[in-house]
Write a protein that holds these residues in place. Structure first.
Motif, short mmCIF file in Angstrom:
data_model
loop_
_atom_site.label_atom_id
_atom_site.label_comp_id
_atom_site.label_asym_id
_atom_site.label_seq_id
_atom_site.Cartn_x
_atom_site.Cartn_y
_atom_site.Cartn_z
N LEU A 99 0.84 -1.20 0.00
CA LEU A 99 0.00 0.00 0.00
C LEU A 99 0.88 1.25 0.00
O LEU A 99 1.88 1.31 0.72
CB LEU A 99 -0.91 0.02 1.23
CG LEU A 99 -1.98 -1.07 1.34
CD1 LEU A 99 -2.82 -0.84 2.58
CD2 LEU A 99 -2.86 -1.12 0.10
N LEU A 131 -10.43 -1.38 2.08
CA LEU A 131 -10.29 0.07 1.98
C LEU A 131 -11.64 0.77 2.12
O LEU A 131 -11.75 1.81 2.77
CB LEU A 131 -9.64 0.45 0.64
CG LEU A 131 -8.19 -0.01 0.43
CD1 LEU A 131 -7.73 0.37 -0.96
CD2 LEU A 131 -7.28 0.61 1.48
N TYR A 136 -10.97 4.40 3.05
CA TYR A 136 -9.72 4.75 2.39
C TYR A 136 -9.73 4.39 0.90
O TYR A 136 -8.68 4.16 0.31
CB TYR A 136 -8.53 4.04 3.05
CG TYR A 136 -8.25 4.47 4.46
CD1 TYR A 136 -8.58 5.75 4.90
CD2 TYR A 136 -7.65 3.61 5.37
CE1 TYR A 136 -8.31 6.15 6.19
CE2 TYR A 136 -7.37 4.00 6.67
CZ TYR A 136 -7.71 5.28 7.08
OH TYR A 136 -7.44 5.67 8.37
N TYR A 140 -5.30 5.26 -0.97
CA TYR A 140 -4.13 4.40 -1.13
C TYR A 140 -4.13 3.76 -2.52
O TYR A 140 -5.18 3.42 -3.08
CB TYR A 140 -4.11 3.29 -0.07
CG TYR A 140 -3.74 3.78 1.32
CD1 TYR A 140 -2.41 3.89 1.72
CD2 TYR A 140 -4.73 4.12 2.23
CE1 TYR A 140 -2.08 4.34 2.98
CE2 TYR A 140 -4.41 4.57 3.51
CZ TYR A 140 -3.08 4.68 3.87
OH TYR A 140 -2.76 5.13 5.12
N LEU A 166 -3.15 -2.93 6.08
CA LEU A 166 -3.77 -1.80 6.77
C LEU A 166 -3.50 -1.83 8.27
O LEU A 166 -3.55 -0.79 8.94
CB LEU A 166 -5.28 -1.79 6.51
CG LEU A 166 -5.69 -1.32 5.10
CD1 LEU A 166 -7.17 -1.59 4.86
CD2 LEU A 166 -5.38 0.16 4.91
N VAL A 169 -0.59 0.25 9.02
CA VAL A 169 -0.83 1.70 8.97
C VAL A 169 -1.22 2.19 10.35
O VAL A 169 -0.72 3.20 10.85
CB VAL A 169 -1.92 2.04 7.94
CG1 VAL A 169 -2.25 3.53 7.97
CG2 VAL A 169 -1.49 1.61 6.55
N HIS A 173 -7.13 -0.08 13.21
CA HIS A 173 -7.91 -0.66 12.12
C HIS A 173 -8.32 -2.10 12.38
O HIS A 173 -9.16 -2.64 11.67
CB HIS A 173 -7.09 -0.61 10.81
CG HIS A 173 -6.79 0.77 10.34
ND1 HIS A 173 -5.74 1.07 9.50
CD2 HIS A 173 -7.40 1.96 10.62
CE1 HIS A 173 -5.72 2.37 9.25
NE2 HIS A 173 -6.71 2.94 9.93
#
Length: 209
Positions: A99, A131, A136, A140, A166, A169, A173
């Motif tokens: 990503l 996503l 998102y 991304y 994710l 990140v 999440h």
């Protein structure tokens, strides 16, 4: 009539013997101008000309080369050198996902996702489900290296790979992704065929008589 009589006299003058000669013998007939005359165009030998042209590379190959250069420019050092990476598996398919911040572009094996997945809306939806779950979708870009299995298995493997990426990140999440079941590895595979059966469980038809 003159040509026919000339042909008949020529045939009558021929003599045949039982001895076979090794050297070939040629028989010539006088050609009449009226009946047996061939047109001048057919008497000429036709010339054969062959022309070869170099085919230009198809557009798909050019697009693949351009995408390959684009991916290498976006991922210096290759897939292994990236920080936000996740590996997903489904059936026999394995997908490595990277990503990067972008606009929602998806590239699979140096090809556009829509082209690679044959425009199947369900498979394209699989790729972007994690996503979309976090909002998102346009934040991304997804770069994938996938192999093994079929396109359906690869699409679902990409789903798990994106979800795992994710997590790197942000640890926050995990809860929404786990609630949707996107972090669970689907262990279902095709059951192996058994000896004496047609498939895993399907048996041949039984006849009593």
């Amino acid at each position: 009539m003159a040509s026919i009589s000339t042909l008949a006299s020529s045939l009558s003058s021929l003599s045949f013997s039982s001895q076979v000669s090794q050297s070939p013998t040629t028989i010539s007939f006088p050609r009449a101008n009226s009946v047996f005359a061939l047109p001048a165009k057919s008497a000429r030998r036709a010339s054969l000309s062959i022309t070869a042209t170099v085919a230009s590379p198809p557009e798909e190959v050019e697009e693949t080369i351009e995408l390959k250069k684009y991916v290498k420019s976006r991922l210096p050092g290759g897939f292994a050198a990236q920080k936000i990476i996740g590996t997903g598996r489904r059936k026999c398919a394995i997908a490595r996902v990277v990503l990067q911040e972008g606009t929602g572009k998806v590239i699979i094996n140096y090809r556009d996702a829509k082209e690679y997945l044959q425009g199947n809306p369900l498979w394209l939806q699989y790729v972007k489900v994690p996503l979309v779950t976090l909002g998102y979708e346009n934040s991304y870009d997804i770069f994938v290296k996938a192999h093994g299995g079929g396109l359906s298995g690869q699409a679902q493997a990409i789903t798990l790979g994106v979800a795992r990426a994710l997590l790197k990140v942000s640890a926050d999440h995990r809860s929404p992704l786990k609630k949707e079941g996107l972090l669970t590895r689907d262990a279902r595979v095709v059951e192996r065929k058994k000896a004496g059966l047609k498939k895993a469980r399907k048996a041949p038809q039984f006849s009593k008589r």
